[in-house]
Design an enzyme around this catalytic site. Structure first.
Site, PDB file in Angstrom:
ATOM      1  N   ASP A  49      31.882  35.266  40.199  1.00  0.00           N
ATOM      2  CA  ASP A  49      32.372  36.275  41.156  1.00  0.00           C
ATOM      3  C   ASP A  49      31.845  37.669  40.842  1.00  0.00           C
ATOM      4  O   ASP A  49      31.570  38.468  41.748  1.00  0.00           O
ATOM      5  CB  ASP A  49      33.915  36.316  41.152  1.00  0.00           C
ATOM      6  CG  ASP A  49      34.514  35.252  42.066  1.00  0.00           C
ATOM      7  OD1 ASP A  49      33.766  34.366  42.536  1.00  0.00           O
ATOM      8  OD2 ASP A  49      35.739  35.300  42.306  1.00  0.00           O
ATOM      9  N   ASN A  93      31.801  32.768  46.917  1.00  0.00           N
ATOM     10  CA  ASN A  93      33.188  32.591  47.364  1.00  0.00           C
ATOM     11  C   ASN A  93      34.076  33.650  46.725  1.00  0.00           C
ATOM     12  O   ASN A  93      35.231  33.402  46.396  1.00  0.00           O
ATOM     13  CB  ASN A  93      33.680  31.182  47.006  1.00  0.00           C
ATOM     14  CG  ASN A  93      34.917  30.798  47.820  1.00  0.00           C
ATOM     15  OD1 ASN A  93      35.343  31.542  48.717  1.00  0.00           O
ATOM     16  ND2 ASN A  93      35.517  29.667  47.499  1.00  0.00           N
ATOM     17  N   ASP A 316      48.059  33.268  42.095  1.00  0.00           N
ATOM     18  CA  ASP A 316      47.046  32.545  41.298  1.00  0.00           C
ATOM     19  C   ASP A 316      47.698  31.844  40.102  1.00  0.00           C
ATOM     20  O   ASP A 316      47.506  30.638  39.884  1.00  0.00           O
ATOM     21  CB  ASP A 316      45.954  33.499  40.804  1.00  0.00           C
ATOM     22  CG  ASP A 316      45.121  34.064  41.955  1.00  0.00           C
ATOM     23  OD1 ASP A 316      45.364  33.659  43.115  1.00  0.00           O
ATOM     24  OD2 ASP A 316      44.245  34.911  41.704  1.00  0.00           O
ATOM     25  N   HIS A 389      38.132  26.624  40.743  1.00  0.00           N
ATOM     26  CA  HIS A 389      38.283  26.874  39.309  1.00  0.00           C
ATOM     27  C   HIS A 389      39.707  26.664  38.810  1.00  0.00           C
ATOM     28  O   HIS A 389      39.939  26.115  37.741  1.00  0.00           O
ATOM     29  CB  HIS A 389      37.797  28.291  38.980  1.00  0.00           C
ATOM     30  CG  HIS A 389      38.439  29.381  39.809  1.00  0.00           C
ATOM     31  ND1 HIS A 389      38.787  30.600  39.306  1.00  0.00           N
ATOM     32  CD2 HIS A 389      38.811  29.423  41.121  1.00  0.00           C
ATOM     33  CE1 HIS A 389      39.316  31.340  40.264  1.00  0.00           C
ATOM     34  NE2 HIS A 389      39.335  30.648  41.371  1.00  0.00           N
ATOM     35  N   ARG A 390      40.682  27.120  39.613  1.00  0.00           N
ATOM     36  CA  ARG A 390      42.071  27.031  39.120  1.00  0.00           C
ATOM     37  C   ARG A 390      42.593  25.594  39.133  1.00  0.00           C
ATOM     38  O   ARG A 390      43.435  25.242  38.308  1.00  0.00           O
ATOM     39  CB  ARG A 390      42.996  27.958  39.928  1.00  0.00           C
ATOM     40  CG  ARG A 390      42.599  29.397  39.775  1.00  0.00           C
ATOM     41  CD  ARG A 390      43.661  30.395  40.115  1.00  0.00           C
ATOM     42  NE  ARG A 390      43.012  31.691  40.230  1.00  0.00           N
ATOM     43  CZ  ARG A 390      42.598  32.424  39.194  1.00  0.00           C
ATOM     44  NH1 ARG A 390      42.794  32.023  37.960  1.00  0.00           N
ATOM     45  NH2 ARG A 390      41.978  33.572  39.387  1.00  0.00           N
ATOM     46  N   LYS A 415      33.585  30.251  38.398  1.00  0.00           N
ATOM     47  CA  LYS A 415      33.959  31.360  39.305  1.00  0.00           C
ATOM     48  C   LYS A 415      34.600  32.507  38.520  1.00  0.00           C
ATOM     49  O   LYS A 415      34.324  33.673  38.791  1.00  0.00           O
ATOM     50  CB  LYS A 415      34.914  30.850  40.387  1.00  0.00           C
ATOM     51  CG  LYS A 415      35.209  31.887  41.471  1.00  0.00           C
ATOM     52  CD  LYS A 415      36.051  31.294  42.595  1.00  0.00           C
ATOM     53  CE  LYS A 415      36.105  32.183  43.832  1.00  0.00           C
ATOM     54  NZ  LYS A 415      37.005  33.312  43.744  1.00  0.00           N
TER      55      LYS A 415
HETATM   56  O1  LIG Z   1      42.953  41.640  45.051  1.00  0.00           O
HETATM   57  C1  LIG Z   1      42.687  40.765  44.227  1.00  0.00           C
HETATM   58  O2  LIG Z   1      42.006  40.987  43.202  1.00  0.00           O
HETATM   59  C2  LIG Z   1      43.213  39.402  44.466  1.00  0.00           C
HETATM   60  C3  LIG Z   1      44.255  39.195  45.343  1.00  0.00           C
HETATM   61  C4  LIG Z   1      44.873  37.877  45.562  1.00  0.00           C
HETATM   62  O3  LIG Z   1      44.504  37.433  46.841  1.00  0.00           O
HETATM   63  P1  LIG Z   1      45.463  37.529  48.151  1.00  0.00           P
HETATM   64  O4  LIG Z   1      45.840  38.933  48.354  1.00  0.00           O
HETATM   65  O5  LIG Z   1      44.558  36.997  49.215  1.00  0.00           O
HETATM   66  O6  LIG Z   1      46.650  36.641  47.872  1.00  0.00           O
HETATM   67  C5  LIG Z   1      44.441  36.855  44.515  1.00  0.00           C
HETATM   68  O7  LIG Z   1      44.774  35.548  44.939  1.00  0.00           O
HETATM   69  C6  LIG Z   1      42.950  36.939  44.238  1.00  0.00           C
HETATM   70  O8  LIG Z   1      42.559  35.982  43.275  1.00  0.00           O
HETATM   71  C7  LIG Z   1      42.593  38.290  43.707  1.00  0.00           C
HETATM   72  C1  LIG Z   2      41.983  33.397  45.239  1.00  0.00           C
HETATM   73  C2  LIG Z   2      41.096  33.618  44.273  1.00  0.00           C
HETATM   74  O1  LIG Z   2      39.922  34.247  44.431  1.00  0.00           O
HETATM   75  P1  LIG Z   2      39.324  35.312  45.480  1.00  0.00           P
HETATM   76  O2  LIG Z   2      39.144  36.567  44.699  1.00  0.00           O
HETATM   77  O3  LIG Z   2      38.022  34.731  45.919  1.00  0.00           O
HETATM   78  O4  LIG Z   2      40.302  35.484  46.611  1.00  0.00           O
HETATM   79  C3  LIG Z   2      41.367  33.148  42.878  1.00  0.00           C
HETATM   80  O5  LIG Z   2      40.627  33.558  41.966  1.00  0.00           O
HETATM   81  O6  LIG Z   2      42.300  32.366  42.661  1.00  0.00           O
END
Ligand SMILES: O=C(O)C1=C[C@@H](OP(=O)(O)O)[C@@H](O)[C@H](O)C1
Ligand SMILES: C=C(OP(=O)(O)O)C(=O)O
Length: 430
Positions: A49, A93, A316, A389-390, A415
């Protein structure tokens, strides 16, 4: 397809130094790229990422220099305008790259094509695009309406008004607007329409923006006002904390297999909401202790208890609770996690399917999951990971329950945590 067999790990104890936070790494890279002057970003996460964000910034003409072999990177800020005005960006992703870059680039008077892996093209972005269009952005959908891929065109932007945004699908849309709108130099108010999910991620955003010199006036979770004339100023140095979501696997391991397991890199002073995972684990009976920069978990004498909890604030790390539930007495229910359906995979469906493979009884609703463990877990279940990944990381915990488990496509951990299984293996060898 590659498979990894994990043999039972009867006892686990030791210390893990966490990799850097994904959420902080990608926000910091973008804010540093938008700032006036250079920023040294220390202990950046090394994962897919983050690579997507680094590649995108390089394509956009931002100079980022790795300091030797370290994870320290010097980002040369652009003062809020990227030099490259025409670019094709592949963002894999990575939600934390795709959503904030969409907002920043939509305000920059260029032609940008943003795309990702097929799953990214199934993850919604319509609420963010709608909000940016209110500010005058010209963004077109190249596939299905409401989803990537996107084409951004030059447009006349006028942010000096109220920008409404829906917050019930992803908090990343509000994060993206908050980070990008100061680029207009105008005063702007973002108004959240309806419910906002995953709230603690907004605190990470506001905290990092403040470190880069931009303050936001807020009225709870409803209205966020950015005063006119603010610019991102390089703070000199930003140290990336350890990843609190990655910490959840090791803390759960300590709670399941004796412990103590200590994670270093997050603790009481963390800005990540996912440190609250420790509270959920404590509610199950785990013994938790915490310092400024570490958290430790050990198994309770009588084993873990089932819990019934709303985990909207830690979506998460909530997946880790779903697998820890296999060791708890009773039925564990995790509520208010509908956002699981639009992440790396439909995590509610995936979690239900794979938990059943190890023998659990599972009830799945549109936004919750209930898990009742079997008397004896099924050995050698082949866990599909859905390029998530999770799924791979949390199902590794089955081995800590004394049951061998097979993880399909274990490399999907890249990821956010490429060497997860090596780190777990080292801990098990202690
Ligand atoms: O802002 C961020 O860094 C994230 C917000 C969350 O997503 P959502 O806001 O879509 O739930 C989380 O699931 C993602 O892994 C990271
Ligand atoms: C939802 C996740 O990732 P993203 O930052 O792509 O939304 C995650 O890391 O669980």
């Amino acid at each position: 397809m590659e498979q990894l067999t994990l043999h039972p790990i009867p006892r686990l104890a030791g210390t893990v130094k966490l990799p850097g936070s994904k959420s902080i790494s990608n926000r910091t890279l973008l804010l540093a790229a938008l700032a006036d002057g250079p920023t040294l970003v220390r202990e950046l996460l090394d994962s897919d990422d983050i690579r997507r964000m680094l590649e995108a910034l390089a394509t956009l003409g931002v100079k980022v220099e790795q300091q030797g072999d370290s994870r320290d990177f010097l980002v040369h800020g652009t003062g809020g305008a990227f030099a490259v005005k025409d670019a094709d960006l592949f963002l894999g992703n990575a939600g934390t790259a795709f959503r904030p870059l969409t907002a920043a680039l939509a305000l920059m008077q260029g032609n940008y094509h943003l795309h990702g892996v097929p799953r990214m093209h199934e993850r919604p972005i319509g609420d963010l695009v709608d909000a940016l269009r209110v500010a005058g952005a010209d963004i077109r959908y190249l596939g299905n309406d409401g989803y990537p891929p996107l084409q951004i065109h030059p447009a006349s932007i006028s942010a000096g008004k109220i920008i409404p945004v829906k917050g019930n699908v992803s908090s990343q849309f509000l994060t993206a607007l908050l980070m990008a709108l100061p680029l207009t130099g105008e005063s702007v108010t973002i108004e959240v329409v309806g419910e906002l999910i995953s709230k603690p991620y907004i605190e990470i955003t506001l905290n990092l923006m403040a470190r880069f010199g931009v303050t936001v006036q807020r009225d709870g979770w409803q209205r966020f006002t950015i005063a006119a004339g603010q610019r991102y100023r390089a703070p000199g140095e930003i140290h990336v904390e350890g990843d609190a979501s990655s910490a959840s696997y090791f803390l759960a391991a300590g709670a399941l297999a004796g412990g103590p397991v200590r994670v270093e890199g997050v603790g009481r002073s963390s800005i990540q909401g996912d440190v609250k995972f420790a509270d959920a684990l404590a509610l199950m009976g785990a013994e938790i202790s915490m310092g400024d920069n570490w958290i430790e978990a050990r198994a309770p004498q009588g084993g873990l208890n089932a819990i019934d909890v709303d985990l909207n604030h830690i979506p998460d790390a909530a997946m880790t609770i779903a697998v820890a539930a296999l060791a708890a007495k009773g039925t564990t229910t995790i509520r208010n996690v509908e956002s699981w359906r639009v992440k790396e995979t439909d995590r509610l469906a995936a979690m239900a399917t794979e938990l059943r493979k190890v023998g659990a009884s599972v009830v799945e609703t549109q936004d919750s999951i209930s898990i009742t463990p079997p008397a004896t877990l099924t050995a050698n279940a082949e866990i599909d990971t859905y390029d998530d990944h999770r799924m791979a990381m949390c199902f590794s915990l089955v081995a800590l329950l004394g049951t061998p488990v097979i993880i399909n496509d274990p490399k999907c951990v890249a990821k956010t945590f490429p060497d997860y299984f090596e780190v777990l293996g080292k801990l098990a060898a202690n």
